[in-house]
Design a protein around this motif. Structure first.
Motif, PDB file in Angstrom:
ATOM      1  N   ALA A  97       5.979  -6.596  -4.250  1.00 52.19           N
ATOM      2  CA  ALA A  97       5.861  -7.120  -2.895  1.00 52.19           C
ATOM      3  C   ALA A  97       7.172  -6.911  -2.142  1.00 52.19           C
ATOM      4  O   ALA A  97       8.247  -7.091  -2.683  1.00 52.19           O
ATOM      5  CB  ALA A  97       5.498  -8.589  -2.928  1.00 52.19           C
ATOM      6  N   VAL A  98       7.055  -6.516  -0.902  1.00 47.09           N
ATOM      7  CA  VAL A  98       8.219  -6.304  -0.058  1.00 47.09           C
ATOM      8  C   VAL A  98       8.277  -7.442   0.941  1.00 47.09           C
ATOM      9  O   VAL A  98       7.264  -7.829   1.512  1.00 47.09           O
ATOM     10  CB  VAL A  98       8.117  -4.942   0.676  1.00 47.09           C
ATOM     11  N   ASN A  99       9.443  -7.983   1.136  1.00 45.81           N
ATOM     12  CA  ASN A  99       9.591  -9.082   2.088  1.00 45.81           C
ATOM     13  C   ASN A  99       9.617  -8.533   3.505  1.00 45.81           C
ATOM     14  O   ASN A  99      10.664  -8.244   4.058  1.00 45.81           O
ATOM     15  CB  ASN A  99      10.879  -9.863   1.798  1.00 45.81           C
ATOM     16  N   SER A 100       8.446  -8.356   4.079  1.00 49.21           N
ATOM     17  CA  SER A 100       8.358  -7.876   5.455  1.00 49.21           C
ATOM     18  C   SER A 100       7.484  -8.838   6.246  1.00 49.21           C
ATOM     19  O   SER A 100       6.544  -9.414   5.712  1.00 49.21           O
ATOM     20  CB  SER A 100       7.778  -6.459   5.511  1.00 49.21           C
ATOM     21  N   PRO A 101       7.758  -9.016   7.515  1.00 51.21           N
ATOM     22  CA  PRO A 101       7.025 -10.001   8.304  1.00 51.21           C
ATOM     23  C   PRO A 101       5.598  -9.594   8.680  1.00 51.21           C
ATOM     24  O   PRO A 101       4.816 -10.434   9.064  1.00 51.21           O
ATOM     25  CB  PRO A 101       7.885 -10.160   9.563  1.00 51.21           C
ATOM     26  N   GLU A 102       5.252  -8.322   8.574  1.00 48.65           N
ATOM     27  CA  GLU A 102       3.906  -7.912   8.984  1.00 48.65           C
ATOM     28  C   GLU A 102       3.155  -7.277   7.829  1.00 48.65           C
ATOM     29  O   GLU A 102       3.744  -6.712   6.913  1.00 48.65           O
ATOM     30  CB  GLU A 102       3.957  -6.955  10.166  1.00 48.65           C
ATOM     31  N   LEU A 103       1.856  -7.420   7.856  1.00 46.55           N
ATOM     32  CA  LEU A 103       0.991  -6.884   6.818  1.00 46.55           C
ATOM     33  C   LEU A 103       0.664  -5.419   7.108  1.00 46.55           C
ATOM     34  O   LEU A 103       0.709  -4.988   8.260  1.00 46.55           O
ATOM     35  CB  LEU A 103      -0.307  -7.695   6.750  1.00 46.55           C
ATOM     36  N   PRO A 104       0.318  -4.649   6.095  1.00 48.67           N
ATOM     37  CA  PRO A 104      -0.085  -3.258   6.351  1.00 48.67           C
ATOM     38  C   PRO A 104      -1.378  -3.213   7.146  1.00 48.67           C
ATOM     39  O   PRO A 104      -2.273  -4.026   6.930  1.00 48.67           O
ATOM     40  CB  PRO A 104      -0.266  -2.671   4.955  1.00 48.67           C
ATOM     41  N   GLN A 105      -1.453  -2.289   8.061  1.00 49.40           N
ATOM     42  CA  GLN A 105      -2.623  -2.181   8.938  1.00 49.40           C
ATOM     43  C   GLN A 105      -3.666  -1.267   8.296  1.00 49.40           C
ATOM     44  O   GLN A 105      -3.688  -0.069   8.527  1.00 49.40           O
ATOM     45  CB  GLN A 105      -2.201  -1.638  10.309  1.00 49.40           C
ATOM     46  N   THR A 106      -4.522  -1.861   7.491  1.00 45.47           N
ATOM     47  CA  THR A 106      -5.570  -1.073   6.835  1.00 45.47           C
ATOM     48  C   THR A 106      -6.806  -1.053   7.722  1.00 45.47           C
ATOM     49  O   THR A 106      -7.194  -2.050   8.309  1.00 45.47           O
ATOM     50  CB  THR A 106      -5.928  -1.668   5.468  1.00 45.47           C
ATOM     51  N   GLY A 107      -7.433   0.100   7.829  1.00 39.64           N
ATOM     52  CA  GLY A 107      -8.642   0.224   8.624  1.00 39.64           C
ATOM     53  C   GLY A 107      -8.408   0.186  10.110  1.00 39.64           C
ATOM     54  O   GLY A 107      -9.295  -0.163  10.866  1.00 39.64           O
ATOM     55  N   GLU A 108      -7.209   0.520  10.524  1.00 37.16           N
ATOM     56  CA  GLU A 108      -6.892   0.444  11.950  1.00 37.16           C
ATOM     57  C   GLU A 108      -7.529   1.595  12.720  1.00 37.16           C
ATOM     58  O   GLU A 108      -8.092   1.396  13.788  1.00 37.16           O
ATOM     59  CB  GLU A 108      -5.377   0.463  12.122  1.00 37.16           C
ATOM     60  N   ASN A 109      -7.444   2.805  12.188  1.00 34.50           N
ATOM     61  CA  ASN A 109      -7.986   3.982  12.870  1.00 34.50           C
ATOM     62  C   ASN A 109      -9.262   4.437  12.169  1.00 34.50           C
ATOM     63  O   ASN A 109      -9.281   5.423  11.463  1.00 34.50           O
ATOM     64  CB  ASN A 109      -6.956   5.118  12.869  1.00 34.50           C
ATOM     65  N   ASN A 110     -10.334   3.713  12.366  1.00 34.50           N
ATOM     66  CA  ASN A 110     -11.583   4.061  11.705  1.00 34.50           C
ATOM     67  C   ASN A 110     -12.689   4.390  12.704  1.00 34.50           C
ATOM     68  O   ASN A 110     -13.854   4.319  12.372  1.00 34.50           O
ATOM     69  CB  ASN A 110     -12.024   2.948  10.763  1.00 34.50           C
ATOM     70  N   SER A 111     -12.331   4.762  13.932  1.00 39.02           N
ATOM     71  CA  SER A 111     -13.348   5.053  14.936  1.00 39.02           C
ATOM     72  C   SER A 111     -14.117   6.323  14.565  1.00 39.02           C
ATOM     73  O   SER A 111     -15.317   6.404  14.814  1.00 39.02           O
ATOM     74  CB  SER A 111     -12.723   5.196  16.317  1.00 39.02           C
ATOM     75  N   GLN A 112     -13.438   7.288  13.948  1.00 38.32           N
ATOM     76  CA  GLN A 112     -14.129   8.513  13.565  1.00 38.32           C
ATOM     77  C   GLN A 112     -15.126   8.237  12.443  1.00 38.32           C
ATOM     78  O   GLN A 112     -16.247   8.742  12.473  1.00 38.32           O
ATOM     79  CB  GLN A 112     -13.125   9.568  13.112  1.00 38.32           C
ATOM     80  N   SER A 113     -14.773   7.415  11.483  1.00 41.71           N
ATOM     81  CA  SER A 113     -15.698   7.109  10.392  1.00 41.71           C
ATOM     82  C   SER A 113     -16.875   6.284  10.902  1.00 41.71           C
ATOM     83  O   SER A 113     -17.999   6.449  10.434  1.00 41.71           O
ATOM     84  CB  SER A 113     -14.983   6.381   9.258  1.00 41.71           C
ATOM     85  N   GLN A 114     -16.642   5.417  11.868  1.00 39.94           N
ATOM     86  CA  GLN A 114     -17.739   4.648  12.456  1.00 39.94           C
ATOM     87  C   GLN A 114     -18.693   5.567  13.198  1.00 39.94           C
ATOM     88  O   GLN A 114     -19.911   5.407  13.111  1.00 39.94           O
ATOM     89  CB  GLN A 114     -17.206   3.587  13.403  1.00 39.94           C
ATOM     90  N   THR A 115     -18.161   6.542  13.920  1.00 43.44           N
ATOM     91  CA  THR A 115     -19.000   7.486  14.651  1.00 43.44           C
ATOM     92  C   THR A 115     -19.838   8.325  13.692  1.00 43.44           C
ATOM     93  O   THR A 115     -21.041   8.514  13.909  1.00 43.44           O
ATOM     94  CB  THR A 115     -18.129   8.403  15.530  1.00 43.44           C
ATOM     95  N   MET A 116     -19.211   8.804  12.622  1.00 45.35           N
ATOM     96  CA  MET A 116     -19.944   9.626  11.660  1.00 45.35           C
ATOM     97  C   MET A 116     -21.021   8.822  10.946  1.00 45.35           C
ATOM     98  O   MET A 116     -22.119   9.322  10.698  1.00 45.35           O
ATOM     99  CB  MET A 116     -18.979  10.236  10.644  1.00 45.35           C
ATOM    100  N   SER A 117     -20.758   7.569  10.622  1.00 45.66           N
ATOM    101  CA  SER A 117     -21.772   6.754   9.964  1.00 45.66           C
ATOM    102  C   SER A 117     -22.922   6.456  10.922  1.00 45.66           C
ATOM    103  O   SER A 117     -24.090   6.431  10.517  1.00 45.66           O
ATOM    104  CB  SER A 117     -21.180   5.467   9.421  1.00 45.66           C
TER     105      SER A 117
END
Length: 54
Positions: free
Chosen positions: A10-30
């Motif tokens: 674990a890294v002591n950083s104030p923000e969480l990793p942004q998972t699933g942020e850029n998923n507009s292309q996968s939503q369009t394909m689905s």
């Protein structure tokens, strides 16, 4: 007594990793895949109904 500090990666950083942020292309394909599946099943049902009437 020995005290060991456990580091679990674990890294002591104030923000969480942004998972699933850029998923507009996968939503369009689905969405396109779902539309194609619905269209194919509709054609299949109409084809079966037409063959039964002939």
């Amino acid at each position: 007594m020995l005290k060991h500090k456990v580091n679990n990666g674990a890294v002591n950083s104030p923000e969480l990793p942004q998972t699933g942020e850029n998923n507009s292309q996968s939503q369009t394909m689905s969405f396109i895949g779902i539309l194609l599946a619905m269209f194919g099943s509709l054609l299949g049902f109409l084809g079966i109904k037409k063959r039964r009437n002939d």
